[in-house]
Design an enzyme around this catalytic site. Structure first.
Site, PDB file in Angstrom:
ATOM      1  N   CYS A 135      49.168-123.402 -42.084  1.00  0.00           N
ATOM      2  CA  CYS A 135      48.042-122.463 -41.958  1.00  0.00           C
ATOM      3  C   CYS A 135      48.085-121.769 -40.587  1.00  0.00           C
ATOM      4  O   CYS A 135      49.039-121.075 -40.296  1.00  0.00           O
ATOM      5  CB  CYS A 135      46.718-123.174 -42.237  1.00  0.00           C
ATOM      6  N   HIS A 155      47.576-125.054 -47.426  1.00  0.00           N
ATOM      7  CA  HIS A 155      47.424-126.402 -46.877  1.00  0.00           C
ATOM      8  C   HIS A 155      48.202-127.390 -47.736  1.00  0.00           C
ATOM      9  O   HIS A 155      47.708-127.836 -48.763  1.00  0.00           O
ATOM     10  CB  HIS A 155      45.946-126.770 -46.815  1.00  0.00           C
ATOM     11  N   GLU A 161      48.647-130.396 -47.224  1.00  0.00           N
ATOM     12  CA  GLU A 161      47.963-131.695 -47.243  1.00  0.00           C
ATOM     13  C   GLU A 161      46.769-131.692 -48.189  1.00  0.00           C
ATOM     14  O   GLU A 161      46.175-132.735 -48.448  1.00  0.00           O
ATOM     15  CB  GLU A 161      47.540-132.093 -45.823  1.00  0.00           C
TER      16      GLU A 161
END
Lengths: 272, 202
Positions: free
Chosen positions: B83, B184, B186
């Protein structure tokens, strides 16, 4: 061209670490522990989760950070935490525990500057403004903002409030219709249409979903970016619950752009 | 293997750590908060939330940039920016007029909020270009985005993947040992974890 998908968001009302389900903010029944249900829905490929620690504000308690950490350990999609957040320190602690976003509601009505401060400190994308509104013909927009678990009328016009919170820096708005909440008769389309035209940030529609058709109509007739579903997924009060996959398949076949269910075990899926 | 996740105030390093841990690499992973923490690193991840300017100020404030450049640009340690952690690899960001690292040529610009809702928030379909780093390009994959700004690389060869939001934009970049994703990883479910595993296995 824009290929961003519409999101299905499961919303949990938490009391003491347990997910509960209420109708019109009353008669809570116990469903499951927060992290267990979160993990089940993660595996079912829900797009996002919201946790409201619904008793936190009433009891002047703080957010349950241990619960946030447990969820963050098991769930790898964005989740939002709200209820009981009073200041920037609470926000910081919640984000560091693994939440993607913070939701503010009643507290932001009492102190709107918290939105600006939170957005400045952590970025607008972290600050979700959740609000409960009820039909009221005396209001210019026809809807009034309620706080404290939909118990207290504020005299604030719903649209004025949404515009104000966008201006203050809220990155997303979760709009719940008190009238439709728990009815399972569908979203308040008039409200959602009015709201999405009034603001430019993403809008999450909440309150009233009872069958897949309600989602199709919402996404077809309003510009809502996302929808809260909870009863449909897990309410023990419903004659039937739906899987995330069934909902997505149905929306997809109706031509609505959603993140399709992906079978990670069937397909050879690797990088590099 | 020695993974370092850069931890600074506005970042979401714990979320990235959870994801790395889930993949079974928790034992070989540490947070990096000082320049010395990069010693012996084989993989460095720079998570990002918030603004490019705040991220650059954090990195400067912690005096991490010289050590990071030594590791990534001189020693060719595998690097992944996520990001805002990808955005600051470029020369300049329109957001608060921030000068960035400039490892890759190009700038960071804002989505047109008269055409689309800003920030872009949600799952978008990402298409990886054919390269060694994405053997199975062309298959639909969805990742979670939250961004008001996006990168415009000067060198088309740095573009690793694209997606569509008010037209096509760069969703991931790759040059040598440097990788970046706008989405993202994650928070992108199993798709994100798979991509992260691919990076950690480099």
């Amino acid at each position: 061209m824009n290929k961003l998908t519409k999101r299905l968001i499961a919303c949990f009302d938490i009391i003491g670490g347990r997910v509960t389900k209420a109708v019109n903010f009353q008669d809570n029944i116990d469903v499951d522990s927060a992290e267990t249900l979160a993990e089940k829905l993660y595996e079912a490929q829900i797009d996002e989760l919201i946790f409201y620690d619904i008793t936190a504000s009433n009891e002047k308690r703080k957010i349950d950070i241990e619960m946030v950490k447990k969820v963050a350990n098991r769930v790898f999609i964005p989740f939002t935490v709200g209820g009981g957040i009073k200041n920037l320190d609470d926000m910081y602690e919640t984000l560091k525990a693994g939440a993607e976003k913070i939701s503010v509601d009643s507290m932001a009505v009492r102190n709107p500057q918290i939105i600006r401060e939170g957005a400045r400190e952590f970025g607008s994308q972290c600050i979700v403004l959740s609000t409960q509104v009820k039909r009221e013909s005396k209001m210019p927009s026809g809807y009034e903002v309620y706080i404290d678990g939909a118990r207290l009328a504020t005299g604030l016009d719903a649209l004025d409030w949404l515009k104000q919170v966008e201006e203050l820096g809220a990155g997303e708005i979760c709009l719940n219709s008190i009238d439709n909440d728990g009815t399972l008769n569908g979203y308040d389309l008039r409200l959602m249409k009015m709201a999405e035209e009034a603001v430019n940030v993403p809008l999450i529609a909440s309150g009233g979903a009872g069958e897949p058709e309600h989602l199709r109509v919402l996404f077809t007739e309003t510009g809502s970016q996302a929808a809260i579903i909870s009863s449909m997924l897990y309410s023990p009060r419903m004659s039937r619950n739906y899987s995330v996959r069934a909902l997505k398949d149905e929306l997809q076949s109706a031509g609505i752009n959603v993140r399709p269910f992906f079978n990670f075990f069937e397909k050879n899926f690797e990088f590099f | 293997m020695n993974v370092r996740i850069i931890d600074y105030k506005a970042g979401n390093a714990p979320s990235v750590f959870h994801a790395v841990e889930r993949l079974g690499y928790g034992e070989s992973t540490r947070f990096a908060r000082t320049a010395e923490d990069f010693d012996g690193a084989t993989h460095i991840i720079l998570p990002g939330v918030g603004s490019a300017k705040a991220t650059m100020e954090s990195l400067r404030g912690l005096d991490l940039i010289p050590a990071l450049e030594e590791a990534v640009l001189k020693k060719s340690v595998c690097f992944l920016g996520v990001c805002v952690g990808m955005q600051i690899l470029f020369e300049h960001s329109e957001e608060e007029n921030a000068d960035c690292l400039g490892w890759l040529e190009g700038r960071v610009v804002k989505f047109d909020n008269t055409k689309v809702r800003v920030p872009q928030m949600g799952w978008n379909q990402v298409r990886f270009v054919d390269s060694q780093a994405s053997k199975k390009s062309g298959e639909d994959r969805y990742y979670y985005f939250v961004n008001s700004y996006y990168v415009k690389p000067e060198n088309p060869s740095d573009i690793w993947a694209t997606a569509f939001y008010n037209g096509e934009f760069t969703a991931a970049v790759h040059r040598g040992n440097i990788y970046g994703t706008q989405f993202h990883i994650e928070k992108s479910g199993e798709s994100g974890l798979t991509l992260l595993k691919g990076f950690l296995d480099l």
